[in-house]
Design a protein around this motif. Sequence first.
Motif, PDB file in Angstrom:
ATOM      1  N   PRO A 211       1.053  -1.344  -0.070  1.00 22.08           N
ATOM      2  CA  PRO A 211      -0.030  -0.049   0.125  1.00 22.08           C
ATOM      3  C   PRO A 211       0.823   1.216   0.083  1.00 22.08           C
ATOM      4  N   ILE A 212       0.177   2.301  -0.371  1.00 19.59           N
ATOM      5  CA  ILE A 212       0.679   3.552  -0.356  1.00 19.59           C
ATOM      6  C   ILE A 212       0.451   4.135   0.945  1.00 19.59           C
ATOM      7  N   ILE A 213       1.191   4.633   2.047  1.00 22.66           N
ATOM      8  CA  ILE A 213       0.782   4.979   3.396  1.00 22.66           C
ATOM      9  C   ILE A 213       1.474   6.441   3.425  1.00 22.66           C
ATOM     10  N   THR A 214       0.882   7.537   3.448  1.00 26.13           N
ATOM     11  CA  THR A 214       1.322   8.765   3.857  1.00 26.13           C
ATOM     12  C   THR A 214       2.147   8.842   5.079  1.00 26.13           C
ATOM     13  N   GLN A 215       3.217   9.648   5.255  1.00 24.74           N
ATOM     14  CA  GLN A 215       3.795   9.991   6.335  1.00 24.74           C
ATOM     15  C   GLN A 215       3.120  10.526   7.555  1.00 24.74           C
ATOM     16  N   ASP A 216       2.041  11.066   7.380  1.00 23.88           N
ATOM     17  CA  ASP A 216       1.248  11.831   8.219  1.00 23.88           C
ATOM     18  C   ASP A 216       0.068  11.229   9.087  1.00 23.88           C
ATOM     19  N   ILE A 217       0.170   9.823   9.042  1.00 23.93           N
ATOM     20  CA  ILE A 217      -0.652   9.006   9.825  1.00 23.93           C
ATOM     21  C   ILE A 217      -0.219   8.916  11.440  1.00 23.93           C
ATOM     22  N   THR A 218      -0.844   9.185  12.288  1.00 22.20           N
ATOM     23  CA  THR A 218      -0.468   9.013  13.574  1.00 22.20           C
ATOM     24  C   THR A 218      -0.433   7.763  14.152  1.00 22.20           C
ATOM     25  N   THR A 219       0.198   7.675  15.413  1.00 20.08           N
ATOM     26  CA  THR A 219      -0.033   6.304  16.141  1.00 20.08           C
ATOM     27  C   THR A 219      -1.285   5.842  16.403  1.00 20.08           C
TER      28      THR A 219
ATOM     29  N   GLU B 252      -3.893   6.884  15.082  1.00 21.75           N
ATOM     30  CA  GLU B 252      -4.716   6.518  13.811  1.00 21.75           C
ATOM     31  C   GLU B 252      -4.402   5.106  13.261  1.00 21.75           C
ATOM     32  N   PHE B 253      -3.217   4.849  13.512  1.00 26.24           N
ATOM     33  CA  PHE B 253      -2.788   3.589  12.777  1.00 26.24           C
ATOM     34  C   PHE B 253      -3.486   2.401  13.701  1.00 26.24           C
ATOM     35  N   GLN B 254      -3.747   2.528  15.347  1.00 27.14           N
ATOM     36  CA  GLN B 254      -4.417   1.762  15.934  1.00 27.14           C
ATOM     37  C   GLN B 254      -5.780   1.780  15.534  1.00 27.14           C
ATOM     38  N   PHE B 255      -6.381   2.673  15.423  1.00 31.69           N
ATOM     39  CA  PHE B 255      -7.945   2.831  15.034  1.00 31.69           C
ATOM     40  C   PHE B 255      -8.165   2.332  13.797  1.00 31.69           C
ATOM     41  N   ILE B 256      -7.130   2.476  12.711  1.00 28.41           N
ATOM     42  CA  ILE B 256      -7.304   1.985  11.378  1.00 28.41           C
ATOM     43  C   ILE B 256      -6.898   0.457  11.428  1.00 28.41           C
ATOM     44  N   GLY B 257      -6.236   0.074  12.376  1.00 22.53           N
ATOM     45  CA  GLY B 257      -5.911  -1.394  12.277  1.00 22.53           C
ATOM     46  C   GLY B 257      -6.904  -2.140  12.653  1.00 22.53           C
ATOM     47  N   ASN B 258      -7.709  -1.796  13.699  1.00 21.22           N
ATOM     48  CA  ASN B 258      -8.758  -2.477  14.284  1.00 21.22           C
ATOM     49  C   ASN B 258      -9.904  -2.324  13.303  1.00 21.22           C
TER      50      ASN B 258
ATOM     51  N   SER C  57     -18.392  26.178   1.298  1.00 28.25           N
ATOM     52  CA  SER C  57     -17.170  26.896   0.574  1.00 28.25           C
ATOM     53  C   SER C  57     -15.704  26.670   1.378  1.00 28.25           C
ATOM     54  N   SER C  58     -15.744  25.787   2.310  1.00 31.07           N
ATOM     55  CA  SER C  58     -14.385  25.488   2.952  1.00 31.07           C
ATOM     56  C   SER C  58     -14.046  23.888   2.940  1.00 31.07           C
ATOM     57  N   TRP C  59     -12.950  23.641   3.439  1.00 29.34           N
ATOM     58  CA  TRP C  59     -12.492  22.275   3.306  1.00 29.34           C
ATOM     59  C   TRP C  59     -12.075  21.646   4.649  1.00 29.34           C
ATOM     60  N   GLU C  60     -12.368  20.458   5.035  1.00 31.36           N
ATOM     61  CA  GLU C  60     -11.917  19.925   6.272  1.00 31.36           C
ATOM     62  C   GLU C  60     -11.176  18.752   6.165  1.00 31.36           C
ATOM     63  N   GLU C  61     -10.206  18.617   6.984  1.00 28.28           N
ATOM     64  CA  GLU C  61      -9.302  17.530   6.920  1.00 28.28           C
ATOM     65  C   GLU C  61     -10.010  16.179   7.443  1.00 28.28           C
ATOM     66  N   ARG C  62      -9.616  15.126   6.619  1.00 26.46           N
ATOM     67  CA  ARG C  62     -10.157  13.753   6.811  1.00 26.46           C
ATOM     68  C   ARG C  62      -9.146  12.806   6.564  1.00 26.46           C
ATOM     69  N   THR C  63      -8.997  11.489   6.872  1.00 31.17           N
ATOM     70  CA  THR C  63      -8.218  10.436   6.622  1.00 31.17           C
ATOM     71  C   THR C  63      -9.121   9.451   5.528  1.00 31.17           C
ATOM     72  N   LEU C  64      -8.389   9.275   4.349  1.00 31.50           N
ATOM     73  CA  LEU C  64      -8.755   8.340   3.376  1.00 31.50           C
ATOM     74  C   LEU C  64      -8.334   7.101   3.374  1.00 31.50           C
ATOM     75  N   ILE C  65      -9.083   6.002   3.485  1.00 36.74           N
ATOM     76  CA  ILE C  65      -8.598   4.602   3.423  1.00 36.74           C
ATOM     77  C   ILE C  65      -9.183   3.920   2.341  1.00 36.74           C
ATOM     78  N   VAL C  66      -8.424   3.542   1.217  1.00 37.52           N
ATOM     79  CA  VAL C  66      -8.838   2.741   0.064  1.00 37.52           C
ATOM     80  C   VAL C  66      -8.458   1.241   0.458  1.00 37.52           C
ATOM     81  N   SER C  67      -9.315   0.487   0.405  1.00 36.60           N
ATOM     82  CA  SER C  67      -8.796  -1.132   0.665  1.00 36.60           C
ATOM     83  C   SER C  67      -9.093  -1.931  -0.835  1.00 36.60           C
ATOM     84  N   GLU C  68      -9.013  -3.319  -1.052  1.00 34.84           N
ATOM     85  CA  GLU C  68      -9.475  -3.825  -2.183  1.00 34.84           C
ATOM     86  C   GLU C  68     -10.824  -4.037  -2.506  1.00 34.84           C
ATOM     87  N   CYS C  69     -11.812  -3.633  -1.369  1.00 35.37           N
ATOM     88  CA  CYS C  69     -13.157  -3.737  -1.468  1.00 35.37           C
ATOM     89  C   CYS C  69     -13.847  -2.654  -0.760  1.00 35.37           C
TER      90      CYS C  69
END
Length: 379
Positions: free
Chosen positions: A59-67, A69-75, A96-108
């Motif tokens: 996978p492509i994993i950007t360097q701004d994922i925190t510890t 988040e890794f735990q939450f995403i892993g579960n 008219s604004s933008w909000e920060e989110r984390t995007l996860i793309v998996s095979e499904c």
Amino acid sequence: SSLSPLLLCVVCVCSCDNSVKPHFAPFAYVPTERKSVIMPTTVIDTNHPLATLNGRKLPIITQDITTEEFQFIGNLLVAKWVQPLFMGRILRSKGSSWEERTLIVSECRIFIINTAKMAVTKEGHIFDLVELSSSSSQQFTLKFPQWEIMINSPHVDDLVAIIHRAYMVATRGIGGLDNRFNAQWNIQPESRIPHIIFPEDDPQRGFVDAFLALCNFYGTPNRQFIGKVLRNHFEDGNHTLNVKELYDGCGDKCENDFRALFTALAFCDYFTSLYVQDIPVGEGLVDMARVFAKNTALERILLANTKTREAVFAAIGTTLERNSKSALKEIAISEQKLGDEGLAAFAQGFRALVQTHPLHSLALDGCNVTAKGTAYLVS
């Protein structure tokens, strides 16, 4: 704070069949000073279409994922039985604004995570994708039946390529399923859509990938070990599919397992014999109707002691006459709750099939059918 992911190889033990290794190599992410979190990733054989992207391993994993988040995403990924292809920060449009989110793309599946609340705000299965549009390398829009989101990211071209490839791999084996899979790819210029070359000599034609994606779609547990067994059928030249042997020892099998298998099988032109016997398929046998209606390769089908109601056989019977390219020569039904009424409904399609195809035999044994019922077959 940013964190470089540390990936360590671990052993995956399958409760259903420890003798069969999963197709995907599982990994574990170990956050600093935290309990290990299972993080399965797509380290796939190099011939698989999802193994690499433009020469880079996924996978492509950007360097701004925190510890955290890794735990939450892993579960999350473990709970959803998926493996990441992309994990990274994005900006999503809100008015008219933008909000920060984390995007996860998996095979499904695709997830949008609220970074501040550590909560999934959007989730969609690849089968439900309606449209992906993009006219620049910084922005694209995803549309699902229940939600739509505009995303800004420096990784847009990678994301377009990853999502398009995941969609094509998952739907390749079942592209004709009720005209369901017709996602729109409005990408400008069109050269940003990657060209995928599938092996022409691949006998399974996407069958296993479609089966695994359908398992995930119907909410069944990870069935990578069954995918491995199915792949062995193709490698060994075995054209007989025995469902009981396929799920032998799998204690958590359910009706949705068989829905996934039969739906994928409807479009598979490899297997010539199908044996479904001494296994509690139950209502899952309803999806056998797709096999009778669509499959053009099966010559022999055995349905024995599947604990299925007569109404299901009636549904199957109505599809028999729809398949003008059926190759069926033998149908054997035994130890089923068929009865005269169930056979009457089944017989209508059977008679139509006999008139147009070289069906040699229909065997009925232990199905509580009397002379009245058998008369329906010839009346």
